[in-house]
Design a protein around this motif. Sequence first.
Motif, mmCIF file in Angstrom:
data_model
loop_
_atom_site.group_PDB
_atom_site.id
_atom_site.type_symbol
_atom_site.label_atom_id
_atom_site.label_comp_id
_atom_site.label_asym_id
_atom_site.label_seq_id
_atom_site.Cartn_x
_atom_site.Cartn_y
_atom_site.Cartn_z
ATOM 1 N N MET A 192 -46.000 32.128 -21.988
ATOM 2 C CA MET A 192 -45.906 31.561 -23.061
ATOM 3 C C MET A 192 -45.564 32.784 -23.707
ATOM 4 S SD MET A 192 -47.867 28.242 -23.957
ATOM 5 C CE MET A 192 -47.059 27.301 -22.531
ATOM 6 N N SER A 193 -45.258 33.304 -24.965
ATOM 7 C CA SER A 193 -44.974 33.360 -26.183
ATOM 8 C C SER A 193 -45.799 33.360 -27.214
ATOM 9 C CB SER A 193 -43.549 32.989 -27.222
ATOM 10 O OG SER A 193 -43.188 32.498 -27.378
ATOM 11 N N THR A 194 -46.232 34.477 -28.345
ATOM 12 C CA THR A 194 -47.713 34.131 -28.738
ATOM 13 C C THR A 194 -47.061 32.869 -29.977
ATOM 14 O OG1 THR A 194 -47.907 36.342 -29.298
ATOM 15 C CG2 THR A 194 -48.482 34.529 -31.064
ATOM 16 N N ASN A 236 -49.225 27.694 -30.415
ATOM 17 C CA ASN A 236 -49.144 25.828 -31.061
ATOM 18 C C ASN A 236 -49.280 24.835 -29.455
ATOM 19 O OD1 ASN A 236 -47.370 23.737 -32.337
ATOM 20 N ND2 ASN A 236 -46.399 23.558 -30.317
ATOM 21 N N TYR A 237 -49.389 25.674 -28.755
ATOM 22 C CA TYR A 237 -50.309 24.925 -27.843
ATOM 23 C C TYR A 237 -51.318 24.369 -27.896
ATOM 24 C CZ TYR A 237 -51.241 23.362 -22.818
ATOM 25 O OH TYR A 237 -51.726 23.196 -21.584
ATOM 26 N N LEU A 238 -52.449 25.383 -27.854
ATOM 27 C CA LEU A 238 -53.581 25.129 -28.384
ATOM 28 C C LEU A 238 -54.045 24.102 -28.794
ATOM 29 C CD1 LEU A 238 -54.914 28.893 -28.915
ATOM 30 C CD2 LEU A 238 -54.499 27.646 -26.750
ATOM 31 N N GLY A 245 -56.064 20.248 -28.808
ATOM 32 C CA GLY A 245 -57.117 20.124 -29.937
ATOM 33 C C GLY A 245 -57.367 21.437 -30.946
ATOM 34 N N VAL A 246 -57.343 22.624 -30.321
ATOM 35 C CA VAL A 246 -57.929 23.260 -31.178
ATOM 36 C C VAL A 246 -57.678 23.268 -33.099
ATOM 37 C CG1 VAL A 246 -57.445 25.271 -32.667
ATOM 38 C CG2 VAL A 246 -57.737 24.971 -30.058
ATOM 39 N N ALA A 247 -58.594 23.145 -34.122
ATOM 40 C CA ALA A 247 -58.353 22.962 -35.123
ATOM 41 C C ALA A 247 -58.264 23.618 -36.303
ATOM 42 C CB ALA A 247 -59.790 21.843 -35.943
ATOM 43 N N LEU A 248 -57.252 24.359 -35.985
ATOM 44 C CA LEU A 248 -56.817 25.356 -36.877
ATOM 45 C C LEU A 248 -55.280 25.192 -37.296
ATOM 46 C CD1 LEU A 248 -58.673 28.610 -35.164
ATOM 47 C CD2 LEU A 248 -58.746 27.622 -37.132
ATOM 48 N N THR A 249 -54.123 25.832 -37.916
ATOM 49 C CA THR A 249 -53.363 25.617 -37.414
ATOM 50 C C THR A 249 -52.805 27.238 -36.456
ATOM 51 O OG1 THR A 249 -52.973 27.766 -38.794
ATOM 52 C CG2 THR A 249 -52.963 25.685 -39.912
#
Length: 218
Positions: free
Chosen positions: A48-50, A55-57, A62-66
């Motif tokens: 995957m690209s960055t 976005n997957y994270l 469910g990562v609580a970051l943008t």
Amino acid sequence: MAEPVAVIFDLDGVLVDSEQQWDRVRRRVVADNGGRWTDEATTAMLGMSTPEWANYLVADLGVALTPDQAASTVIEEMARGYAAGPPVLPGAVAAVRAVAADHPVAIASSSPPVLISAFLSATGLEEVVRTAVSSEQAGAGKPAPDVYLLAARRLGVAAEACAAVEDSTNGLRAALAAGMTVFAVPNPHFPPDPEVLAQATAVLNSVADLPAALAGQA
């Protein structure tokens, strides 16, 4: 089959032993920011690209970051690891130099530009790698062929006249979709799908075997 005109290398898993490091860092970011790792997460993010894995994270784990925050957190930690020198695989630098003596050479990687640059600087390969492309710059990550097609265009060589060197399922799919001759160097930590691997022109034990394998295509 004629010997390829140009050779395009993947970076992670082919030239640097970094896939496990990416996995450890992403797992830590997920754990530290309220997310939950899943069994399929590691394989899903290979290639995957960055923007895609960030976005997957967030969206899938469910990562609580943008997504931007997740990307910068992971990349900053990876860059700190690279500061002491990237984990270059045995024989990788010599293989690139040997291939570059006879072919235009490029890198097509899912790594962000800062880590590609760190690798080139640490190894002194800037002088032989004619172009280095991140999938961030190509629009879509692997298994889409975009990063390989862009690297070929920058080299001024038709994709069908290029060889790609890959280690992962998504990377192999990307190179195959680009219409390239594909040399597989299977990642022992994250082995590629056998059905995809079977479509490669040749399967090598090490990237150090590539110069001889290319000569065998002549």
